[in-house]
Design a protein around this motif. Structure first.
Motif, PDB file in Angstrom:
ATOM      1  N   SER A  90      -5.595  -5.267  -0.446  1.00 38.61           N
ATOM      2  CA  SER A  90      -6.889  -5.942  -0.335  1.00 38.61           C
ATOM      3  C   SER A  90      -6.760  -7.417  -0.670  1.00 38.61           C
ATOM      4  O   SER A  90      -7.352  -8.276   0.009  1.00 38.61           O
ATOM      5  CB  SER A  90      -7.913  -5.270  -1.260  1.00 38.61           C
ATOM      6  OG  SER A  90      -7.522  -5.358  -2.616  1.00 38.61           O
TER       7      SER A  90
ATOM      8  N   ILE B 271      -6.689  -3.051 -10.210  1.00 40.52           N
ATOM      9  CA  ILE B 271      -6.734  -3.863  -8.994  1.00 40.52           C
ATOM     10  C   ILE B 271      -6.831  -5.343  -9.348  1.00 40.52           C
ATOM     11  O   ILE B 271      -6.196  -6.196  -8.722  1.00 40.52           O
ATOM     12  CB  ILE B 271      -7.924  -3.441  -8.114  1.00 40.52           C
ATOM     13  CG1 ILE B 271      -7.662  -2.065  -7.501  1.00 40.52           C
ATOM     14  CG2 ILE B 271      -8.192  -4.478  -7.012  1.00 40.52           C
ATOM     15  CD1 ILE B 271      -8.847  -1.478  -6.765  1.00 40.52           C
TER      16      ILE B 271
ATOM     17  N   ALA C 276      -4.729   1.506  -8.016  1.00 38.74           N
ATOM     18  CA  ALA C 276      -4.783   0.040  -8.041  1.00 38.74           C
ATOM     19  C   ALA C 276      -3.696  -0.549  -7.157  1.00 38.74           C
ATOM     20  O   ALA C 276      -3.918  -1.532  -6.440  1.00 38.74           O
ATOM     21  CB  ALA C 276      -4.643  -0.465  -9.478  1.00 38.74           C
TER      22      ALA C 276
ATOM     23  N   THR D 257       0.842  -1.200   0.000  1.00 41.61           N
ATOM     24  CA  THR D 257       0.000   0.000   0.000  1.00 41.61           C
ATOM     25  C   THR D 257       0.877   1.250   0.000  1.00 41.61           C
ATOM     26  O   THR D 257       0.582   2.229  -0.703  1.00 41.61           O
ATOM     27  CB  THR D 257      -0.928   0.006   1.228  1.00 41.61           C
ATOM     28  OG1 THR D 257      -1.865  -1.069   1.104  1.00 41.61           O
ATOM     29  CG2 THR D 257      -1.704   1.316   1.321  1.00 41.61           C
TER      30      THR D 257
ATOM     31  N   GLY E 109      -5.066  -2.563  -4.392  1.00 43.20           N
ATOM     32  CA  GLY E 109      -5.090  -3.900  -4.970  1.00 43.20           C
ATOM     33  C   GLY E 109      -4.255  -4.911  -4.227  1.00 43.20           C
ATOM     34  O   GLY E 109      -4.747  -5.982  -3.824  1.00 43.20           O
TER      35      GLY E 109
ATOM     36  N   GLN F 286      -3.027  -8.431  -9.477  1.00 49.78           N
ATOM     37  CA  GLN F 286      -2.961  -9.631  -8.644  1.00 49.78           C
ATOM     38  C   GLN F 286      -2.017 -10.668  -9.252  1.00 49.78           C
ATOM     39  O   GLN F 286      -1.448 -11.493  -8.518  1.00 49.78           O
ATOM     40  CB  GLN F 286      -4.356 -10.234  -8.464  1.00 49.78           C
ATOM     41  CG  GLN F 286      -5.393  -9.291  -7.874  1.00 49.78           C
ATOM     42  CD  GLN F 286      -4.998  -8.697  -6.544  1.00 49.78           C
ATOM     43  OE1 GLN F 286      -4.442  -9.378  -5.688  1.00 49.78           O
ATOM     44  NE2 GLN F 286      -5.282  -7.411  -6.365  1.00 49.78           N
TER      45      GLN F 286
END
Length: 414
Positions: A362, A230, A355, A59, A359, A234
């Motif tokens: 989260s 986001i 993002a 973050t 992303g 991943q």
């Protein structure tokens, strides 16, 4: 085979020399960015941070990206894209070799904030430079060439990075990243110095530029793009952990799977985009198609009984990326003609920074609390929301065209 190769290289015809140099600089820079795909594993497995801590560090990484993209957009309009890119490349190289010595949580958060802020200052500046060095009719292909360079670097980077980790440890990654950034900056001083090159974009920019925050369709587009970011990132944070924890793949094998993303893009993206660019689909329609493909790829990861699904999922996500990103970039560049390009492209880059802010964290937090499967289902929900927002943007753009057409139609005498 000769015909295929000839047709492939023909898709590059007409691009300016400056675009080729810009792409080569990007290639050198991105080839060295091999630490990024392994960052979550490095923090978790090598420095023993918890998955939750890794999420917060990522973050901080995203916040730095957000600030850097905003600052880079502002500075591009004030001092010019060349100085911003050069400053970004050289200082990023120095910072990569410094951050490797940081080991505590808060120092790591601050270090990655500074590192990525400086690195991402160059992102909007690269877009402005690309627009300046490319003729209007070549911009989609110029964007695709730049992405090809990025992904050619990323295809080599993870593979080499996995080898370096196995043979020399993580320190080697940070040194290579730093050196390649500095080399890219030095090359730029020789081939893209403003005293030696000229701009090719002759499109007229409006006299009274619009602020991007007042451009409602553009802002909705960026919200959808942030959601897409986001989802997509991943594959470079939580998905490598999925490969490691669920399938127990080694770092070098994970690097090869991630490298597949870049290899596919190098081979297929330019011909695919050149073909799609001739069709009547709009930039928004193509972005929607790519979004849906990337989102659907996560459904395959719900099936954890066969390792082959990770490869198939990567292939589908990569084709979604190939379709969506060039056309979303093109839409942003076209829209930036309504205002100051640095500001428009800066806020465009900030959507991906958002993002990164939300992303990685989260994804990590959902994994830690509910597991991988819940994370993939959550990402599918975000895909549907992003699709709906892009659908609204498409309707608003159609209404804009209708209004413009009516305003240009001469009124008939009664």
């Amino acid at each position: 085979m000769k015909t295929l190769l000839r047709n492939y290289f023909k898709t590059f015809d007409g691009l300016s020399r400056e675009i080729w140099w810009l792409s080569l600089i990007t290639l050198i820079n991105r080839a060295g960015a091999m630490v990024i795909p392994f960052l979550s594993i490095y923090l978790n497995k090598s420095l023993n941070f918890t998955v939750g801590d890794v999420g917060w560090i990522m973050t901080a990484y995203g916040l730095g990206s957000f600030f850097g993209a905003w600052l880079g957009g502002k500075l591009s309009d004030i001092i010019g894209y060349y100085k911003v890119i050069l400053f970004s490349l050289l200082l990023t190289g120095v910072n990569f070799m410094w951050v490797m010595h940081i080991e505590t949580f808060w120092a790591m958060c601050g270090s990655f904030f500074i590192l990525i802020a400086i690195a991402d200052m160059g992102r909007p500046a690269f877009f402005v430079a690309l627009s300046a060095y490319s003729k209007p009719e070549n911009k989609t292909r110029s964007l695709t060439l730049l992405r090809l360079a990025i992904n050619l670097g990323f295809s080599a980077g993870p593979a080499v990075g996995g080898f370096l980790i196995a043979s020399a440890g993580y320190d080697a990654l940070f040194y290579v990243d730093g050196i390649t950034c500095i080399l890219a900056g030095l090359l730029m001083t020789q081939v893209l110095n403003p005293k030696k090159v000229k701009e090719l974009d002759t499109e007229v920019v409006v006299a009274n530029p619009r602020r991007p925050l007042m451009d409602t369709p553009y802002m909705l587009f960026l919200v959808a793009l942030a959601l897409f970011g986001i989802i997509f990132i991943q594959y470079f944070s939580t998905v490598p952990l999925f490969y490691k924890d669920v399938y127990e793949l080694s770092e070098d094998n994970i690097g090869l799977i991630l490298a597949l993303n870049g290899v596919l893009i190098v081979v297929f993206e330019m011909p695919l985009i050149a073909w799609m660019d001739k069709k009547k689909f709009t930039n928004i329609q193509n972005t929607i198609l790519g979004l849906l493909m990337t989102g659907v790829s996560f459904l395959l990861l719900l099936w954890e009984t066969w390792v082959g699904v990770v490869v198939i999922g990567m292939v589908i996500a990569t084709f979604g990326e190939m379709i969506s990103f060039p056309f979303s970039n093109k839409f942003a560049l076209d829209r930036s003609k309504l205002g100051r390009q640095g500001a428009y492209m800066g806020i465009y880059s900030m959507s991906f920074s958002i993002a990164h802010i939300f992303g990685h964290n989260s994804g990590m937090q959902i994994i830690e609390a509910y597991g991988f499967k819940a994370t993939w289902i959550f990402l599918m929900g975000l895909t549907l929301i992003a699709w709906f927002l892009l659908f609204l943007v498409r309707r608003m753009l159609e209404a804009e065209k209708t209004t413009e057409a009516l305003s240009l139609t001469p009124k008939l005498d009664k």
